[in-house]
Design an enzyme around this catalytic site. Structure first.
Site, short mmCIF file in Angstrom:
data_model
loop_
_atom_site.label_atom_id
_atom_site.label_comp_id
_atom_site.label_asym_id
_atom_site.label_seq_id
_atom_site.Cartn_x
_atom_site.Cartn_y
_atom_site.Cartn_z
NE ARG A 148 -3.75 -1.10 0.17
CZ ARG A 148 -4.93 -1.35 0.75
NH1 ARG A 148 -5.03 -2.26 1.66
NH2 ARG A 148 -6.01 -0.69 0.40
CD GLN A 174 -2.29 6.46 -3.35
OE1 GLN A 174 -2.00 7.38 -4.11
NE2 GLN A 174 -2.47 6.65 -2.07
CG ASP A 182 -4.59 -0.40 -3.33
OD1 ASP A 182 -5.35 -1.39 -3.19
OD2 ASP A 182 -4.05 0.18 -2.38
CB SER A 216 -7.86 1.43 -2.93
OG SER A 216 -6.97 1.39 -1.84
CE1 TYR A 271 -4.50 -3.74 4.17
CE2 TYR A 271 -2.14 -3.93 3.80
CZ TYR A 271 -3.44 -3.98 3.33
OH TYR A 271 -3.66 -4.26 2.02
P1 NAD Z 1 -8.91 -2.97 5.64
O1 NAD Z 1 -9.96 -3.38 4.67
O2 NAD Z 1 -7.77 -3.91 5.88
O3 NAD Z 1 -9.57 -2.64 7.05
C1 NAD Z 1 -10.65 -1.73 7.16
C2 NAD Z 1 -10.50 -0.86 8.39
O4 NAD Z 1 -10.81 -1.63 9.56
C3 NAD Z 1 -9.10 -0.28 8.63
O5 NAD Z 1 -9.21 1.13 8.68
C4 NAD Z 1 -8.70 -0.86 9.97
O6 NAD Z 1 -7.90 0.03 10.75
C5 NAD Z 1 -10.04 -1.12 10.63
N1 NAD Z 1 -10.01 -2.07 11.75
C6 NAD Z 1 -9.29 -3.22 11.88
N2 NAD Z 1 -9.54 -3.80 13.07
C7 NAD Z 1 -10.46 -3.01 13.71
C8 NAD Z 1 -11.14 -3.08 14.97
N3 NAD Z 1 -10.89 -4.07 15.83
N4 NAD Z 1 -12.01 -2.10 15.29
C9 NAD Z 1 -12.26 -1.08 14.42
N5 NAD Z 1 -11.65 -0.95 13.23
C10 NAD Z 1 -10.76 -1.90 12.87
O7 NAD Z 1 -8.31 -1.55 5.27
P2 NAD Z 1 -8.17 -0.81 3.86
O8 NAD Z 1 -9.37 0.00 3.63
O9 NAD Z 1 -7.78 -1.77 2.78
O10 NAD Z 1 -6.92 0.14 4.11
C11 NAD Z 1 -6.54 0.59 5.35
C12 NAD Z 1 -5.71 1.83 5.20
O11 NAD Z 1 -4.55 1.57 4.41
C13 NAD Z 1 -6.38 2.99 4.48
O12 NAD Z 1 -7.29 3.70 5.20
C14 NAD Z 1 -5.16 3.81 4.10
O13 NAD Z 1 -4.75 4.60 5.18
C15 NAD Z 1 -4.16 2.76 3.81
N6 NAD Z 1 -4.06 2.61 2.37
C16 NAD Z 1 -2.97 3.11 1.75
C17 NAD Z 1 -2.88 2.99 0.36
C18 NAD Z 1 -1.72 3.53 -0.37
O14 NAD Z 1 -1.03 4.36 0.16
N7 NAD Z 1 -1.49 3.05 -1.59
C19 NAD Z 1 -3.85 2.34 -0.36
C20 NAD Z 1 -4.95 1.84 0.32
C21 NAD Z 1 -5.02 1.96 1.68
#
Ligand code: NAD
Length: 373
Positions: free
Chosen positions: A120, A125, A128, A131, A226
């Protein structure tokens, strides 16, 4: 090079590459084949592929002739028997949950790229798929909840009486969760959000939602964006705090996941008992165990009048845009593994190539997947 686009199994309406996207791939040295009906469920007819220069073929012909196969969902055991040795496959295979299958694919001499394993990073991006697809899932989850919910989302003050706005709780403010917040706000709901990553508080607030504070979350700064698993003490405190919000909620969208692990159980049966009949829960973490007691993957269940939808593949319900965004992710990724003449060029020094390659040269090559075998 021959690139083959397979038709996905019936439960997935998407296609890896739309006709206009395939056009950009067709060069002197690259031919594209598509399985008959590959794009039909995403409103891309065979004729449109042909007009873009793609040849329509049977599944067997594609498997036997292609050097690179695009298939979002895993190939079948029968498919494997027909492939050329060294074929490259690109899709979303969740290898942290399917390590033994990946071992079979290694034995079948496949080079497997699983796009859900792409790091990530900023550079990644545009490739991805988690996303691009989660964004759709978050949006669809709210629309689905709104149609299942027997009351209004927005507030109304009319001559016939007043309607209070729906209260929506979003658990997990990643890509899907933030889109769910934005969509629920657009529909006029009052929204609360919980996430273990305090960094998302500002984003949640900027969308007009309230962030539920729970002290003492584990540090996830080394986990590449994550979440990480939380301590028992944190989980207890989070559950206490969530119980108050759950009891007041009409709609709950859960998206909390931890890569490679079972999804955390956030809503217990006792919490469900505190909700009023007619409430709706959409559990987007259903495929990895769900965030809600009683969630069943790909099924809708009822608990004392509360509707619980277990669905982790809502992006497939918007197949046209989901395929468009997925296809663009795939094209961007293919630029990394092909040269300008359309030859395969695998540079394992590249963190995106290395991070997403699961099998190569007859072996499982991804460290995290190897650790599971
Ligand atoms: P995900 O699908 O793995 O998880 C969804 C959300 O659930 C996350 O925000 C996580 O913190 C939350 N979570 C996990 N356990 C939890 C709990 N016990 N209680 C409450 N919440 C909980 O996440 P995602 O949407 O694939 O991505 C997470 C983050 O990664 C994004 O918000 C972003 O900051 C980052 N990201 C970065 C890039 C990049 O830079 N290329 C791309 C995608 C995502």
């Amino acid at each position: 090079m021959i690139v083959g686009i397979l038709r996905e199994p019936n439960h997935d309406k998407r296609v890896s590459l739309l006709p206009e996207q395939a056009k950009s791939l067709i060069k002197n040295n690259t031919r594209v084949l598509a399985e008959a009906g590959a794009g039909a469920a995403a409103f891309a007819a065979d004729e449109a592929y042909v007009a873009s220069g793609v040849a329509i073929a049977s599944r067997d012909e594609i498997l036997q002739q292609s050097d690179l196969i695009l298939a979002i969902q895993p190939l079948t055991a029968n498919d494997l028997t027909k492939l050329k040795s060294g074929t490259v496959v690109i899709g979303v295979y969740q290898p942290l949950f399917t390590a033994p299958l990946m071992q079979d694919w290694a034995r079948a001499q496949l080079t497997t790229f699983s796009l859900d394993m792409i790091p990530r990073t900023t550079r990644a991006q545009s490739m991805d798929v988690l996303s691009s697809q989660a964004n759709i899932a978050g949006y669809r989850a709210v629309l689905l909840a709104a149609t299942l919910y027997p009351r209004y989302f927005p507030m109304f003050m009319t001559a016939a009486g007043s309607i209070t706005p729906a209260r929506v709780l979003v658990l997990g403010a990643g890509v899907a969760g933030l889109q769910a917040v934005a969509t629920a706000r657009r529909l006029g709901a009052v929204v609360e959000v919980s996430d273990t990553r305090p960094a998302v508080k500002e984003e949640v607030m900027s969308l007009g939602a309230k962030f539920i504070e729970v002290e003492g979350a584990a540090d996830a700064s080394g986990a590449g964006g994550y979440a990480v698993e939380q301590s028992e003490e944190y989980k207890r405190r989070q559950q206490q705090r969530l119980a108050e919000s759950v009891a007041k909620s009409d709609i709950i969208i859960t998206t909390a996941q931890i890569p490679g692990k079972k999804a955390p159980l956030l809503i217990t049966e006792a919490m469900l008992d505190s909700m009023r009949a007619g409430s709706v829960i959409i559990d987007l973490a259903a495929s990895t165990g769900g965030n809600v007691a009683g969630t069943q993957n790909d099924t809708t269940v009822y608990h004392k009048g509360i509707c619980i939808v277990g669905n982790s593949s809502l992006a497939s319900d918007m197949p046209s845009d989901a395929s468009k965004l997925y296809g663009k992710n795939v094209l961007n990724f293919m630029q990394l593994i092909m040269d300008k003449e359309g030859n395969l060029l695998l540079n394992f020094e590249d963190d995106i190539v290395k991070g997403s390659c699961v099998t190569h040269n007859g072996a499982v090559v991804h460290d995290r997947v190897l650790g599971l075998l």
